[in-house]
Motif scaffolding. Structure first.
Motif, short mmCIF file in Angstrom:
data_model
loop_
_atom_site.label_atom_id
_atom_site.label_comp_id
_atom_site.label_asym_id
_atom_site.label_seq_id
_atom_site.Cartn_x
_atom_site.Cartn_y
_atom_site.Cartn_z
N ALA A 60 0.75 -1.27 -0.04
CA ALA A 60 -0.11 -0.06 -0.07
C ALA A 60 0.80 1.33 -0.18
N GLY A 61 1.91 1.20 0.67
CA GLY A 61 2.66 2.27 0.78
C GLY A 61 3.67 2.70 -0.48
N LEU A 62 4.27 1.49 -0.88
CA LEU A 62 4.97 1.64 -2.05
C LEU A 62 3.88 1.82 -3.26
N GLY A 63 2.67 1.45 -3.12
CA GLY A 63 1.94 1.73 -4.33
C GLY A 63 1.55 3.37 -4.46
N ALA A 64 1.28 3.88 -3.11
CA ALA A 64 0.96 5.31 -3.07
C ALA A 64 2.37 6.05 -3.58
#
Length: 365
Positions: free
Chosen positions: A315-319
């Motif tokens: 989720a963080g890396l996608g953001a």
């Protein structure tokens, strides 16, 4: 003395476990990179804004400092760039978590909302509403307001996900070949339907559809951030709760059942949550592909397949990934803007081909 002993014990355990240390530093670096990328993103545009001015404006809106930046610059940051950057983070996180969840559910790293037709289904429903919203489907906007497009996209994503799961799953498990073929077929059908609706659209709708079909965050406002965020937050919170179930499914459906997992219930819930995330993302940003394929695969290569870490870090890396892609789309042909979906496709296409070749060679050994 007991406190010192506890600290020493925890430190010893941490440094004796390289994976725990790697996950810790990955989280720290990811949070730091997100903060820096958000600040840089707010400053990039036709009017250059320094990082110091961007931070001072944000802090002044929180009531922490008094900003000396001009009112025009404050309005640009507050009304245009900040909601766009936050929306990009939400969309990127939703697509990455949805991709990671589907890869765990189908037990294959090639599963992706775009590749198996989920994005196409959401897109078709949204385009249908855009073209017919002023005529036969106009009453839906009166009922659901700003959430109308998102609800329609969710419905399209949910139906296509259920269809793919039904086609690809047999009593012996899920066939990746059937899943990809079903996704390709659904993509062709939805693409043809979108083309027909585009032919029926008027000039204003055609302009919107052309840019929206290639992905864009240009229409971001605080109202769209609030509407999309209120739906995206549901899969971002609920999908990681299924981390242990997804870990069990990695062993196979029969093994997961022996471990006490209600496989069919978990499937339905993850499909529903994925449809919510993808539907909301597609409704506000259009078709942005390959985020759900690239990001979880990178995290899996670095930290392993454990969904307890894979899902939140994805989720963080996608953001972060979508935030960077949006900055590239705004600057590469400035002052014009390149659709963000083209950026992710340029990156994701070769990545997907590489993965297919690697898996084909691995299976032939």
């Amino acid at each position: 003395m007991p406190f010192q002993l506890t600290v020493m014990t925890e430190a010893t355990l941490l440094y004796s476990n390289p994976k725990a240390l790697r996950i810790k530093w990955s989280l720290i670096c990811l949070v730091a990179a997100l903060i820096v990328a958000l600040i840089v993103s707010v400053g990039i545009g036709p009017m250059h804004i320094s990082m110091f001015d961007a931070v001072s404006v944000v802090l002044s809106k929180l009531g922490l400092v008094e900003s000396q930046v001009s009112m025009a610059m404050q309005n640009i940051i507050q009304s245009i760039r900040l909601p766009r950057s936050i929306l990009g983070m939400l969309v990127g996180a939703a697509l990455a978590v949805s991709g990671a969840a589907m890869q765990g559910l189908f037990r294959n790293p090639l599963a992706d909302p775009g590749l198996i037709g989920v994005t196409g289904g959401a897109s078709l429903a949204a385009v249908l509403l855009i073209v017919l919203g002023g005529t036969s489907l106009g009453f839906l906007f009166d009922i659901f307001g700003e959430y109308t497009l998102m609800i329609a996209a969710f419905g399209g994503a949910f139906l296509t996900t259920m269809l793919v799961a039904k086609v690809a799953t047999t009593q012996f498990g899920t066939s990746i070949t059937s899943m990809l073929l079903a996704g390709i077929a659904i993509g062709i059908v939805t693409g043809a339907a979108v083309g027909l609706l585009t032919f029926m659209a008027d000039d204003g709708q055609l302009r919107t559809l052309t840019f929206w079909s290639m992905g864009s965050l240009g229409g971001a406002t605080w109202s769209t951030v609030l509407a999309a965020g209120s739906l995206i937050i549901i899969p971002l919170i609920c999908i990681p709760m299924h981390a242990k179930n997804l870990n069990a499914l990695l062993l196979g459906e029969s093994e997961a059942r022996h471990l006490g997992v209600d496989v069919e219930k978990v499937k339905r819930q993850i499909i529903l949550l994925t449809a919510i995330g993808v539907g909301a993302a597609v409704a506000v940003s259009g078709m942005i592909g390959f985020v759900g394929l690239i990001v979880p695969h990178i995290v899996r290569l670095g930290l392993g397949p454990d969904h307890r870490y894979l899902l939140p870090i994805s989720a963080g890396l996608g953001a972060l990934f979508l935030l960077i892609a949006d900055m590239i789309s705004r600057t590469i042909i400035a002052p014009a803007e390149l659709p963000i979906g083209l950026i992710t496709t340029i990156i994701g296409g070769p990545f997907f081909i590489t993965m297919v070749i690697y898996r084909a060679r691995s299976n032939s050994l």
